[in-house]
Design a protein around this motif. Structure first.
Motif, PDB file in Angstrom:
ATOM      1  N   CYS A 125      -2.890 -18.750  12.511  1.00  0.00           N
ATOM      2  CA  CYS A 125      -1.654 -19.195  11.861  1.00  0.00           C
ATOM      3  C   CYS A 125      -1.886 -20.096  10.651  1.00  0.00           C
ATOM      4  O   CYS A 125      -0.940 -20.564  10.037  1.00  0.00           O
ATOM      5  CB  CYS A 125      -0.754 -19.900  12.861  1.00  0.00           C
ATOM      6  SG  CYS A 125      -1.415 -21.474  13.467  1.00  0.00           S
ATOM      7  N   LYS A 126      -3.135 -20.388  10.321  1.00  0.00           N
ATOM      8  CA  LYS A 126      -3.526 -21.230   9.180  1.00  0.00           C
ATOM      9  C   LYS A 126      -3.049 -22.677   9.317  1.00  0.00           C
ATOM     10  O   LYS A 126      -2.902 -23.383   8.335  1.00  0.00           O
ATOM     11  CB  LYS A 126      -3.022 -20.647   7.851  1.00  0.00           C
ATOM     12  CG  LYS A 126      -3.461 -19.236   7.584  1.00  0.00           C
ATOM     13  CD  LYS A 126      -4.950 -19.126   7.544  1.00  0.00           C
ATOM     14  CE  LYS A 126      -5.375 -17.704   7.273  1.00  0.00           C
ATOM     15  NZ  LYS A 126      -6.672 -17.394   7.765  1.00  0.00           N
ATOM     16  N   PHE A 127      -2.854 -23.136  10.541  1.00  0.00           N
ATOM     17  CA  PHE A 127      -2.494 -24.529  10.798  1.00  0.00           C
ATOM     18  C   PHE A 127      -3.714 -25.401  10.497  1.00  0.00           C
ATOM     19  O   PHE A 127      -4.795 -25.161  11.021  1.00  0.00           O
ATOM     20  CB  PHE A 127      -2.061 -24.700  12.258  1.00  0.00           C
ATOM     21  CG  PHE A 127      -1.673 -26.090  12.631  1.00  0.00           C
ATOM     22  CD1 PHE A 127      -0.383 -26.536  12.419  1.00  0.00           C
ATOM     23  CD2 PHE A 127      -2.598 -26.963  13.188  1.00  0.00           C
ATOM     24  CE1 PHE A 127      -0.022 -27.825  12.766  1.00  0.00           C
ATOM     25  CE2 PHE A 127      -2.244 -28.245  13.534  1.00  0.00           C
ATOM     26  CZ  PHE A 127      -0.952 -28.685  13.318  1.00  0.00           C
ATOM     27  N   ASN A 128      -3.546 -26.390   9.651  1.00  0.00           N
ATOM     28  CA  ASN A 128      -4.660 -27.274   9.281  1.00  0.00           C
ATOM     29  C   ASN A 128      -4.779 -28.357  10.328  1.00  0.00           C
ATOM     30  O   ASN A 128      -3.865 -29.164  10.508  1.00  0.00           O
ATOM     31  CB  ASN A 128      -4.413 -27.871   7.908  1.00  0.00           C
ATOM     32  CG  ASN A 128      -5.626 -28.557   7.354  1.00  0.00           C
ATOM     33  OD1 ASN A 128      -6.395 -29.186   8.094  1.00  0.00           O
ATOM     34  ND2 ASN A 128      -5.824 -28.452   6.061  1.00  0.00           N
ATOM     35  N   ILE A 129      -5.916 -28.420  11.010  1.00  0.00           N
ATOM     36  CA  ILE A 129      -6.079 -29.386  12.088  1.00  0.00           C
ATOM     37  C   ILE A 129      -6.294 -30.804  11.557  1.00  0.00           C
ATOM     38  O   ILE A 129      -6.149 -31.770  12.297  1.00  0.00           O
ATOM     39  CB  ILE A 129      -7.226 -29.012  13.046  1.00  0.00           C
ATOM     40  CG1 ILE A 129      -8.570 -29.098  12.363  1.00  0.00           C
ATOM     41  CG2 ILE A 129      -6.989 -27.653  13.648  1.00  0.00           C
ATOM     42  CD1 ILE A 129      -9.729 -29.122  13.307  1.00  0.00           C
ATOM     43  N   LEU A 130      -6.658 -30.932  10.280  1.00  0.00           N
ATOM     44  CA  LEU A 130      -6.893 -32.259   9.707  1.00  0.00           C
ATOM     45  C   LEU A 130      -5.593 -32.892   9.205  1.00  0.00           C
ATOM     46  O   LEU A 130      -5.353 -34.073   9.401  1.00  0.00           O
ATOM     47  CB  LEU A 130      -7.905 -32.174   8.556  1.00  0.00           C
ATOM     48  CG  LEU A 130      -9.285 -31.646   8.940  1.00  0.00           C
ATOM     49  CD1 LEU A 130     -10.165 -31.567   7.713  1.00  0.00           C
ATOM     50  CD2 LEU A 130      -9.910 -32.507  10.014  1.00  0.00           C
TER      51      LEU A 130
END
Length: 159
Positions: free
Chosen positions: A148-153
């Protein structure tokens, strides 16, 4: 004595030979640039973007689970179990909890292998789960969820 036409003919032939040699040399330069220099430049550019990945401490902070297959397939078919069921382990509080998933959801989307009992899984903040070794390699390069291209940072979705 050589006539003027013969002199012009020799000059034009010399110019044609020089132009042909120039074209062959330019074609060789373009060939070497395309097949040798550009891959090196692309590798350098890729190495400069490696900083976009997550650090080791960010990856270790993600929750880890031990995969276990559901007890019976009939429970899954009846819809009694939710999509994900966390089963706390009773022997040690420091060990990861067990994670039971539907059969159609029990596959790592990075390596495309099914989860087997006892394998260590890692769950991202977007609730997608992967083999811990697969997602660790992925997150070192790119700090986003592969699905889903969720940025974990930064906790935002890129798409």
């Amino acid at each position: 004595m050589i006539s003027l036409n013969c002199r012009l003919l020799v000059v034009f032939l010399a110019f044609d030979v020089f132009f042909m040699i120039f074209c062959v040399i330019m074609a060789c330069i373009i060939f070497f640039a395309l097949f040798f220099c550009f891959p090196i430049l692309a590798t350098v550019a890729y190495a400069m973007t490696i900083g976009e990945g997550a650090s080791e401490s960010d990856i270790m902070a993600l929750p880890k689970y031990i995969y276990c297959q559901p007890n019976s397939l009939t429970e899954l078919d009846k819809g009694i179990m939710d999509k994900v069921e966390l089963i706390p382990k009773s022997d040690n509080s420091n060990s990861p909890t067990e994670l039971a998933l539907h059969l159609e959801d029990s596959e790592c989307c990075i390596c495309l292998y099914r989860y087997v009992d006892g394998v260590e899984l890692c769950r991202l903040p977007c609730n997608h789960h992967f083999h811990h070794s697969c997602i660790s390699k992925w997150l070192h390069i790119n700090a986003t969820c592969p699905l889903c291209k969720f940025n974990i940072l930064s906790a935002e979705t890129l798409v």
